[in-house]
Scaffold this motif. Structure first.
Motif, mmCIF file in Angstrom:
data_model
loop_
_atom_site.group_PDB
_atom_site.id
_atom_site.type_symbol
_atom_site.label_atom_id
_atom_site.label_comp_id
_atom_site.label_asym_id
_atom_site.label_seq_id
_atom_site.Cartn_x
_atom_site.Cartn_y
_atom_site.Cartn_z
ATOM 1 N N GLU A 324 0.921 -1.253 -0.134
ATOM 2 C CA GLU A 324 -0.041 0.067 0.047
ATOM 3 C C GLU A 324 0.920 1.215 0.049
ATOM 4 O OE1 GLU A 324 -3.277 2.036 2.944
ATOM 5 O OE2 GLU A 324 -2.287 0.347 3.611
ATOM 6 N N HIS A 325 0.179 2.302 -0.781
ATOM 7 C CA HIS A 325 1.118 3.607 -0.762
ATOM 8 C C HIS A 325 -0.306 4.689 -0.703
ATOM 9 C CE1 HIS A 325 5.344 3.120 -1.112
ATOM 10 N NE2 HIS A 325 5.330 2.636 -2.204
ATOM 11 N N THR A 326 0.032 5.936 -0.011
ATOM 12 C CA THR A 326 -0.752 7.047 -0.286
ATOM 13 C C THR A 326 -0.070 7.759 -1.240
ATOM 14 O OG1 THR A 326 -1.361 6.919 2.283
ATOM 15 C CG2 THR A 326 -1.550 9.108 0.886
ATOM 16 N N ILE A 327 -1.061 8.043 -2.147
ATOM 17 C CA ILE A 327 -0.511 8.799 -3.375
ATOM 18 C C ILE A 327 -1.169 10.257 -3.552
ATOM 19 C CG2 ILE A 327 0.155 6.812 -4.601
ATOM 20 C CD1 ILE A 327 -2.184 7.449 -6.356
ATOM 21 N N LEU A 328 -0.514 11.256 -4.206
ATOM 22 C CA LEU A 328 -0.954 12.593 -4.656
ATOM 23 C C LEU A 328 -1.169 12.617 -6.090
ATOM 24 C CD1 LEU A 328 -1.595 15.812 -3.945
ATOM 25 C CD2 LEU A 328 0.947 15.954 -4.155
ATOM 26 N N ILE A 329 -2.421 13.169 -6.605
ATOM 27 C CA ILE A 329 -2.529 13.171 -7.748
ATOM 28 C C ILE A 329 -2.140 14.565 -8.403
ATOM 29 C CG2 ILE A 329 -4.264 13.202 -9.777
ATOM 30 C CD1 ILE A 329 -3.772 10.435 -8.496
ATOM 31 N N THR A 330 -1.548 14.584 -9.370
ATOM 32 C CA THR A 330 -0.682 15.672 -10.085
ATOM 33 C C THR A 330 -1.126 15.710 -11.443
ATOM 34 O OG1 THR A 330 1.315 14.609 -10.910
ATOM 35 C CG2 THR A 330 1.353 15.312 -8.439
ATOM 36 N N ARG A 331 -0.898 16.990 -12.079
ATOM 37 C CA ARG A 331 -1.211 17.325 -13.318
ATOM 38 C C ARG A 331 -0.842 16.019 -14.261
ATOM 39 N NH1 ARG A 331 -5.379 19.795 -15.591
ATOM 40 N NH2 ARG A 331 -5.373 21.070 -13.697
#
Length: 340
Positions: A324-331
């Motif tokens: 599992e990872h926590t991700i940040l959505i970018t452009r």
């Protein structure tokens, strides 16, 4: 850690490997099951491939040990709002978005979670108990001024989840000693300055057979392939398709009854991230954060719940692994916030 939505019917055996009575996988809020209606039915179904790396080593069924009382948290450490309540909160409907200021805190929480997880992995060796891992994780988190998010969430009694061999997820740390050849998923979430960082990894204990090593390797690859699809404007359903394709290519099944989720100020929120093929609507938005956390199994992808209400095991005792990872959505893609 997964969350709860309306369920579909899954096969469940009459009894568990531990000898206790089987329970539905919907007893606790970390659990979610796909609904085969309203756009959530499987988009396509493909046969699984053939495994070619031999058979896993025969093991004794997973047995529970003694669970010690929850560990204390210093009074100066801020608590999440759900602590002290018997029931976990409902899944928040909001999509958790971030500006520059909130991202500073989100990155800090995720970075701490990643460091704690890597430290926990160094403790994995034969004869170590999962309770000892829990104590070490708890101390590292509170020493950093953070709170171990699982502690007290819906009554969960420990500071980390430790899931061994056929345990899919949410194993409760106890007095059981790890054995040579085990695999163990350690799931760490921290609450720091009002933000949750959530991550997990499956570690090898001692001399692990090649079949189990392969399961672990492919599961991590599935996570990374799912992340590789992510960017602003992409459909959530592409994550499940990419994960399913890779798992099936290697002869493994994707567990459907546990999903990823939005995470940030709130532990569990929309969007719900399905890891199998699905037709779920919705698109990713720049600035949002969520987890991807696939579980793969060598055999059955259905689960039984121990009578502790948390420990979910494969119905046939087959090995399972999770990352599992926590991700940040970018452009233009996704930033893995829980990467060391």
């Amino acid at each position: 850690m997964a969350i709860r939505v309306p369920s579909m019917d899954l096969h469940r055996s009459a009894s568990l490997l531990s000898g206790s009575q089987g329970k539905t996988c919907l007893q606790k809020p970390f659990v979610v099951q796909a609904k085969r209606s309203g756009g959530l039915e499987k988009a396509t179904t493909r046969p699984r491939g053939t495994q070619s790396s031999g058979q896993p080593k025969k093991r004794e069924p997973l047995m529970r040990g003694t669970v010690t009382p929850p560990l204390p948290v210093p009074a100066n450490i801020p608590l999440p709002p759900y602590v002290g309540t018997k029931e976990a909160p409902e899944i928040a409907k909001e999509i958790q978005m971030h500006d520059k200021e909130s991202l500073v805190h989100m990155r800090a929480a995720c970075k701490l979670a990643a460091r704690v997880l890597e430290y926990a992995g160094t403790l994995v060796k034969p004869s170590v108990t999962t309770d000892e891992i829990d104590k070490a994780v708890h101390k590292m988190i509170i020493d950093a001024g953070a709170y171990p998010s699982p502690l007290g969430y819906g009554g969960f009694p420990k500071s980390v989840c430790t899931s061994v061999n056929e345990c899919m997820c949410h194993g409760i740390p106890d007095s059981r000693e790890l054995q040579d050849g085990d695999i163990i998923n350690i799931d760490v979430t921290v609450y720091l300055n009002g933000y949750h960082g959530d991550t997990s990894k499956t570690f090898l204990c001692g001399d692990v057979d090649e079949a189990s090593k392969r399961l672990v390797k492919v599961t991590e690859e599935c996570l990374l392939r799912g992340i590789s699809t992510c960017k602003h404007g992409t459909s959530y359903k592409k994550i499940g398709r990419r994960i399913s394709e890779h798992a099936e290519r290697h002869g493994f099944g994707v567990v459907e009854c546990f999903v990823g989720h939005g995470v940030g100020r709130i532990f569990h929120s929309e969007p719900i991230i399905y890891h199998q093929r699905n037709n779920r609507p919705g698109q990713m938005v720049e600035g949002q954060t969520f987890t991807i956390e696939p579980i793969l199994s060598m055999g059955s992808t259905d689960c039984d719940m121990w009578d502790d209400g948390w420990t979910a095991v494969t119905t046939d005792g087959s090995m399972a692994a999770q990352f599992e990872h926590t991700i940040l959505i970018t452009r233009n893609g996704a930033e893995i916030l829980t990467k060391c």
